[in-house]
Design a protein around this motif. Sequence first.
Motif, mmCIF file in Angstrom:
data_model
loop_
_atom_site.group_PDB
_atom_site.id
_atom_site.type_symbol
_atom_site.label_atom_id
_atom_site.label_comp_id
_atom_site.label_asym_id
_atom_site.label_seq_id
_atom_site.Cartn_x
_atom_site.Cartn_y
_atom_site.Cartn_z
ATOM 1 N N GLY A 22 0.881 -1.149 -0.011
ATOM 2 C CA GLY A 22 -0.237 -0.007 0.066
ATOM 3 C C GLY A 22 0.811 1.182 0.097
ATOM 4 O O GLY A 22 1.742 1.312 0.893
ATOM 5 N N VAL A 69 -3.254 3.345 10.066
ATOM 6 C CA VAL A 69 -4.203 2.823 9.037
ATOM 7 C C VAL A 69 -4.810 3.924 8.217
ATOM 8 O O VAL A 69 -5.405 3.428 6.943
ATOM 9 N N ASP A 72 -3.278 3.508 4.510
ATOM 10 C CA ASP A 72 -3.443 2.315 3.702
ATOM 11 C C ASP A 72 -4.399 2.512 2.732
ATOM 12 O O ASP A 72 -5.413 3.529 2.971
ATOM 13 N N ASP A 73 -4.615 1.450 1.731
ATOM 14 C CA ASP A 73 -5.703 1.714 0.761
ATOM 15 C C ASP A 73 -6.861 0.957 1.041
ATOM 16 O O ASP A 73 -7.670 0.556 0.041
ATOM 17 N N GLY A 76 -6.620 -1.493 6.159
ATOM 18 C CA GLY A 76 -5.767 -2.641 6.709
ATOM 19 C C GLY A 76 -6.254 -4.010 6.403
ATOM 20 O O GLY A 76 -5.840 -4.967 6.729
ATOM 21 N N ASN A 112 3.188 0.365 3.081
ATOM 22 C CA ASN A 112 2.730 -0.662 3.773
ATOM 23 C C ASN A 112 3.133 -1.901 3.271
ATOM 24 O O ASN A 112 2.577 -2.158 2.204
ATOM 25 N N ARG A 114 2.477 -6.026 3.342
ATOM 26 C CA ARG A 114 1.660 -6.895 3.873
ATOM 27 C C ARG A 114 1.601 -8.427 3.265
ATOM 28 O O ARG A 114 1.862 -8.726 2.084
ATOM 29 N N ASN A 137 0.057 -6.262 8.301
ATOM 30 C CA ASN A 137 0.269 -4.909 7.576
ATOM 31 C C ASN A 137 1.596 -4.402 8.476
ATOM 32 O O ASN A 137 1.534 -4.373 9.653
ATOM 33 N N TYR A 139 3.919 -1.133 8.467
ATOM 34 C CA TYR A 139 4.156 0.475 8.061
ATOM 35 C C TYR A 139 5.556 0.892 8.116
ATOM 36 O O TYR A 139 6.035 0.766 9.425
#
Length: 388
Positions: A22, A69, A72-73, A76, A112, A114, A137, A139
């Motif tokens: 992300g 969070v 993120d896209d 999460g 991010n 994942r 995830n 970061y």
Amino acid sequence: MTDKTLDCSDIDRYLGKPMQPGRTRDPVAPNDIRRWAQGMHYPNRLHYDDDFALESRYGRLVAPQSFPVATDDGHGAAPCCVGTIPDSHLIFGGDEWWFHGPRIFAGDLVRNERVPLDYVVKETKFAGPTCFQRGDNVYYNDRGDKIATQRSTSIRYRADLAREMGSLQATDDPVWTREQIEELEARKFEYVQTLHDLGHGKRWWDDVSVGDALPVRIFGPHSIASFTTEWRAYLFTIWGSMHRRTDLDLEALGFTKDMAGHENDPVMERQNPELTDGAYYGPSRGHLFPEWARTIGMPRAYGYGASMGAWIIDYFAGWAGEWGRVLHSNAAYRGPAFSGDITIMTASIIDKRLDEQNRPIVQVDCKMANQLGTVLATAKAEIELPKK
């Protein structure tokens, strides 16, 4: 007789394999931080008031610990939503966070990484066979510093079974009188006053005891307007804000066709971006449109699991003050915040010790419930406080 199986076998081929990361396109801006604090209903001046922040230990605005969070896209959820489950939908089941020290400031560019972790199928009263799927995830900022690790749990289920099993009760919002609203606002401000009272001061580890209660925090009454405010605080809801994933196909994940749509679709974003906005189309619209909420087995508009997780982290961090920090938080979501309800957050200290790194910490037990006493979430956290 209705077939009540839930086929999760496709998930296995994704477990342990890194996904597309992300990535936000632009560095964090001061108004991104302010918008997040406002969207999460968190009136801590450290995160929106320049003058107050200038006098803090940071000397400038700092993002809340809950902010990763927001970069993120998809709340999460990406690593806990892989593999096809036919005719399914998804809600959040919980978040576990580890905070590694670095904070987020304006100018940081956050990415991010994942990886899907595991899953288990359990029988639930809500929807029969239900998949609880987890993914990690991690970061980082653009300097390579690890900011936080988020282990998210999704709840994937068949919407037709949720409807069939009678979850569609209490479809109308409760009604609050003006006098009740005034009383709620007064109680909500009692919490805000505790933030003002601590100010830039230190909440000393030496001065707290096992059994101490944290101040009560109240949200609501929730509404479609308040849920929309939360949605717009997530950066990915802005057109063009993310390097969109090219490996995301909601219909291929098994989402029912009327709820799949083009949310976060990079090709459609260039053609007709409104079709990619989960507030209007796709799986997220159940939060804001009661008709679509009922389609997926919810009685009326409902809030976001990731926001509940942010409320919990902010609650702990606000109590700890700017000289303390949340080290670890593990929250389980039992049910969403519905429109018209209020959310009441309470917590107490259940342990106090020096950890293996000789850090002075307290362990806190938290509960989130609505006005009827229905538990929405529980959480435990370890919080580091300054020591005299």
